[in-house]
Design an enzyme around this catalytic site. Structure first.
Site, mmCIF file in Angstrom:
data_model
loop_
_atom_site.group_PDB
_atom_site.id
_atom_site.type_symbol
_atom_site.label_atom_id
_atom_site.label_comp_id
_atom_site.label_asym_id
_atom_site.label_seq_id
_atom_site.Cartn_x
_atom_site.Cartn_y
_atom_site.Cartn_z
ATOM 1 N N ARG B 90 14.269 -17.170 -5.176
ATOM 2 C CA ARG B 90 14.326 -16.593 -6.305
ATOM 3 C C ARG B 90 13.769 -17.774 -7.212
ATOM 4 N NH1 ARG B 90 18.283 -13.217 -9.666
ATOM 5 N NH2 ARG B 90 17.087 -12.963 -11.761
ATOM 6 N N ASN B 144 13.618 -5.345 -4.280
ATOM 7 C CA ASN B 144 12.277 -5.641 -5.042
ATOM 8 C C ASN B 144 11.279 -6.334 -4.170
ATOM 9 O OD1 ASN B 144 12.669 -4.530 -7.768
ATOM 10 N ND2 ASN B 144 14.242 -6.015 -8.163
ATOM 11 N N CYS B 164 15.370 2.008 -8.983
ATOM 12 C CA CYS B 164 15.389 0.999 -10.099
ATOM 13 C C CYS B 164 16.434 1.464 -11.139
ATOM 14 C CB CYS B 164 14.019 0.787 -10.620
ATOM 15 S SG CYS B 164 14.324 -0.560 -12.009
ATOM 16 N N HIS B 194 9.127 -1.522 -12.848
ATOM 17 C CA HIS B 194 8.881 -2.509 -13.777
ATOM 18 C C HIS B 194 7.759 -2.645 -14.439
ATOM 19 C CE1 HIS B 194 12.237 -4.815 -11.391
ATOM 20 N NE2 HIS B 194 12.698 -3.757 -11.708
ATOM 21 N N TYR B 241 10.485 -5.269 -19.025
ATOM 22 C CA TYR B 241 9.480 -6.066 -18.370
ATOM 23 C C TYR B 241 8.196 -6.015 -18.779
ATOM 24 C CZ TYR B 241 12.955 -6.026 -14.309
ATOM 25 O OH TYR B 241 13.993 -6.479 -13.387
#
Ligand SMILES: [Mn+2]
Ligand SMILES: [Mn+2]
Ligand SMILES: [Mn+2]
Ligand SMILES: [Mn+2]
Lengths: 420, 420, 420, 420
Positions: B90, B144, B164, B194, B241
């Site tokens: 990440r 995700n 989500c 998102h 987002y």
């Protein structure tokens, strides 16, 4: 056959005249009406136009007038090739966006939006005059941004088709590379005006695009100003307007380091007008080629000839989507090959568009809707929404400041802008 | 009723357990299988999970296993909440794009693509095990990028729904502002995972969004990190987002001046694991709230309860478009309110989406198609195409270098990457 | 005469050996000690070095050792050409700054600072060994950043001179263009290491730079990667390191779109080592020329020969300012032509430096002071100050994040960095 | 005592008048000549000035004239506070640089250079009139860029001192925070006009700056718009003009998202002039405080009083360096505390300036030399060199385009600019 050219005082008109002279068999004109509000400029352009036709032995009369009514009355086709605000407004379109870090271009991005705002109301008013005085005439729109302007014309019920020289340019250059007559080359051209890709190049039923790319990839890539690996990887040829998307940072960096195209063109136009004023000049000046717009006259002649002569051949034009690209609304305007006859242009079926292109097309087409709304109804909020909708802008803060700047700079052309 | 949690060793699991305990009437679990390849971490998480259930007097057994087969066998629902490559991967997702001037985020842009590349093959393999050992089970995907992962699962024929917490978060916060029970609040939530906007907030049949914006606009805008004028002008509430799109330059500037979120979370996880290891800790640590994921357990419990109990209520989920958004392909995955019952989730009709949002949705959805292709089939060219298709990247040169960098950094997770 | 090369295991060493062989009359070496901590690499490099000397009939023995003491004992000159952290650390130097939007380069900007932090303590420790075991020896420092490293050596009282190949490269290329022997060409070279301008090119007492620029300006500009109008307008030739200043946005854009130089060099080094391992290879491989460092061996031989032979000729070196540039502190290190003899190098008088160059020199020299302080004393605050002092960074927020990133990435080489 | 104010038609003049009224004991004026080429504006400003003096019972006569000769004749001091080109030119200064990605500011960067180009010749001509008609008068220059303008005046042999309100502003605000009378506060102010740092704040012989930063750091940092960690780490207080350097990317981003300061000020000035035209208004309007320039009148009164009264006190002014900062040329103009008496201002000794500040000071001072050369002698090449010399520009390509743009936009004020 009478043809009217609205914006006929453009320095570009001799290019058109040259085409009319060369292609007289295809389009037997008897009268060419040049319509322009700028009388003195119109006079110079009409002068050289008459001398060029004379020299070519072409019989058409040239009417120069500032009256739209007089110009279009009795015309069978009307070309719109105007530029509201001239090179000065274009200079703003090309440079103001840079101030906010965005690409400055006259038909793409914030500059293209400003142009649409200025242009759509003027074009619609002119079209009403065509409707009144030449109700059967076809309107052929060269005026940028062609996609939005054509959509506005069609939404208002006009007999209009949008035209651009990108496709014919590719056709001619590919034909040249292949050593074949352009008439044998059919493009798999798809997208929106100034947002197109050539996905195939058919010659006698064979797709020669893979071969063209394999053999001439670098040269093709150089023409469009994009890396050859893009062309070879995708196996398609984007138009050079895609450079404003696929290399936008590079474009901004370049634009920051040199004068605008408008400034160049303004200098060129001054020189051209001097030449037009010279009674000994009776051919198209060489300088005109640097002015852009190669093959515009070929495209225009072909389109008008097919519309008026019901030829039923295939040409790349801007028309209603009407299902051709299923991911766009029917009422969107797209630029694709279409069969052109007396009834207008009907898109050929389009092979499914890959998502890599369809996504961008959908985004820009949606922007065009928002932009058209802003052009028709005005209002800073609509303008700001259009900027937010454009993939080359798309940021709220930048959209806000660009709105303020563009409205201020274009105030003279936008009656609805309230003084700050 | 047995529920399996794949990726159950996540430090986030106690949040889920807390929800299961609180909502036991809604979802009467008898067994919770935590499946994770990281045995030592799983042990810690299973430990606190058991203590939490004990303290709450919840009867469910907790099975901790590294065997997917064992974990999912007999389960009626399987949650996927895994993170291939952990916080280290990440961190790369969040920081590498910055090197090329692009937003660094774990689910959006280049980082989200890298995550998709790593994750899709793993999820599909896990789903095959579910098909083999719990063929009737529903897969609820938290993993995700949920949109792409859910699409991959559906394309492969799995009984899957994507979930989500953005929508439930808005519902709870709006309910809080309004002082009503969340169950009375229905969102006009639309878009892709998102990439969503709340276009209405219905309470007892009335749209209270205009009132909410009028009264609380600034506070709502602060929550999503965007200017209040955006919210008031548009009359909608974008998810936070959208900040990565509507304010991307600002995001890049901020990200250049501070550590990544992954670095923060990694530090937090180390602390959480220490707490989980403490046998006296038998409630959800307060620190867990900073970990993100508010209301995930509520959303999960509600979704599973409706799927297994055929409740037919409305929840915001990720499902096939199937015509709900006519400008997207039927097979696209969208995030909208849907009626959830034993047969799955069926989108409610969606009022026509304004072009300002539809254009961006279409563009990102097209990117998701290209990205999924890259995740399924591999290959640097497909990855580069996906980056070119993404509106936050979209440049050929940047796409090329980002491809090289992302593949190199993710090589350990991408068997198809050939050594340079 | 014994010469020690610290960092002798560099793949670049055969370039030096080639020079020693060609220039044996100038520098009659009897022993060359290659000192390197990496024994296996040293073995390969020593092998080819011996074969090259044999083939050339050069009598010098080659000693390969990991013991600095053994290597330098009895040497009359010691070359420092080490790279702490190798190409991996260099790769970080070249790429991490990009993440914050800054130029990534191994000797300039944030990368150069990181290199200084890693290198200065190591070099000072090595120099202490030279002081102990070869107290009369001259230290010739090739190790970058040469300006800061030389300053550190001089401040610690060592007999040191800094050397770079930029000046000799210009001398040779200008000589080539002029068709004269390089020995007849004297440069008006001024500035700091990697921040220099050629303000005159004297041949037999005449300044031929105006003529060179008039006739070859474009080609000279291409060599340094800067616009020809810069060269013609200023009438000077900046080194190509000035491109990192005068075109920094362009450099960042380029660096965002391609692999680092370190990655290229690492690949090259792997190939070179394979060649060195081949017992049949006894000449300098052609590939070595792409490795950079042209004329380094000529420069080194000339410098050592003059120092040891008290020749009193003029060479461009890095020495104390001592008033040569009155706008810099006396203790600054500058790169200018100097008379080199047994007593060291004494700068020739420097014609007054135009403010256009002096301003940047002063700024970067001040940065070097702050950077040296950080390298000697450590501490994140000193590092951040150095970044703030550098004209290519100079921003507080970016300096903060770059400090964090650089310290984290260089932790293994910086004992004073406390774990986060 | 007669004082002339050149540029007396400025909307800011009532601020000065207010100070003259309040501080009449310090500076017993008998005549104030307001000189301005804009007669109608001058009339309005002179009107309110007279009413203000009347209301305060101040005996001075106000002479309003467009004749510099008449205005300065017999004056003992002449203030220069003019703005060549007005707010329109300032707007260009603040916005044109953004087009090339650079900070837009009226005294810093490209905007400051444009201002210098316009201003220096005008100021020098005015100063000649002072020399002719008031040869003993002191010229106090408020006109920006004060550093360059003062240097031009001194180089031409005028009795001139440059003045800015940054230092007095810090003194007053620090005194306020400390609860002491400003007269007890002495600043360790150092640098160039608009490029200064407060390195100490002495109260009764004690440096209270560390205490101020420790207790009020955040508030001090907020005042200058820079991160508090910068202030605490360095232990100094940069002026807010340093924000254009230490946070230039942030400034550009902000400037891209909002109207220029010039636009705001122009709106304010229109309102102020309306107030001035109102015969009932006889005090300084509150709106004037937003106009900027706090404590300018205090600074001006104090300076003139000390010059004419030979008071020998210490004030922060712009004077010749003359060795005070040894790393700058003697003839540079610096901004430091100086002892002010009948003979002018003599800088106090300045403690050694840390390289972190000295480097930037040296760079900007060198720029000022190049800029002054361009202002005095004209020529696009000199302008381009000045832009290349400025640390906020410093790139050849950007310098080229900015030169073109700035010269074009300022053509009306630069007689030497040749039409393109
Ligand atoms: Mn076109
Ligand atoms: Mn989510
Ligand atoms: Mn070097
Ligand atoms: Mn000032």
């Amino acid at each position: 056959m009478k043809l009217a050219v609205v914006g006929g005082g453009s320095t570009y008109t001799p290019e058109l005249i040259d085409g009319f002279a060369r292609l007289r068999d295809e389009l037997p004109l008897t009268e060419i009406a040049l319509v322009d509000p700028d009388g003195s400029r119109l006079e110079l352009v009409a002068g050289i136009s008459r001398r060029m036709l004379d020299r070519a032995g072409h019989p058409a009369k040239v009417l120069a007038t500032s009256s739209v009514r007089e110009g279009v009355a009795g015309a069978q086709a009307v070309l719109f090739q105007l530029r509201v605000g001239g090179q000065a407004a274009r200079d703003v379109d090309e440079t103001l966006p840079l101030r906010c870090g965005c690409v400055g271009q006259e038909t793409t991005g914030a500059g293209g939006l400003a142009k649409a705002l200025r242009t759509v109301p003027v074009v619609l008013e002119l079209a009403e005059q065509v409707r009144a005085h030449a109700p059967e005439a076809w309107i052929v729109d060269f005026t940028n941004p062609v996609g939005i302007v054509t959509r506005a014309l069609l939404d208002a019920g006009h007999r209009a088709i949008g035209l651009c020289n990108v496709a014919i340019g590719f056709q001619r250059r590919f034909a040249g590379r292949l050593g074949v007559d352009p008439s044998r080359v059919s493009l798999g051209h798809v997208g929106l005006n100034h947002l197109t890709w050539e996905r195939s190049v058919m010659v006698d039923g064979m797709d020669v695009l893979p071969k063209l790319i394999a053999e001439d990839g670098q040269s093709i890539a150089d023409d469009i100003g994009l890396p050859v690996e893009l062309v070879t990887r995708l196996g398609v040829v984007p138009s050079y307007y895609l450079r404003y998307f696929y290399a936008h940072d590079l474009v901004v960096a370049e634009q920051r380091a040199k004068p605008s195209r408008a400034a160049e063109v303004a200098a060129m136009e001054a020189e051209l007008l001097k030449l037009y004023a010279d009674p000994s000049v009776d051919t198209k000046p060489a300088l005109l080629e640097k002015r852009g717009g190669a093959f515009y006259s070929e495209a225009a002649v072909a389109l008008i000839a097919s519309l008026l002569g019901d030829r039923g051949d295939t040409q790349v034009v801007n028309v209603r989507n009407a299902g051709a690209l299923p991911f766009l609304p029917d009422e969107a305007v797209i630029e694709v090959p279409a069969v052109v006859g007396a009834g207008g242009a009907v898109p050929l079926p389009v092979p499914a568009v890959e998502p890599l292109y369809a996504g961008l097309i959908a985004n820009v087409s949606a922007y065009e809707s928002v932009a058209l709304e802003a052009a028709l109804r005005g209002g800073a909020d609509r303008v700001r929404n259009a900027l937010l909708a454009h993939p080359l802008i798309g940021q709220e803060a930048v959209a806000g400041e660009l709105t303020r700047l563009l409205l201020e700079a274009n105030r003279a052309h936008l009656p609805w802008v309230v003084s700050a």
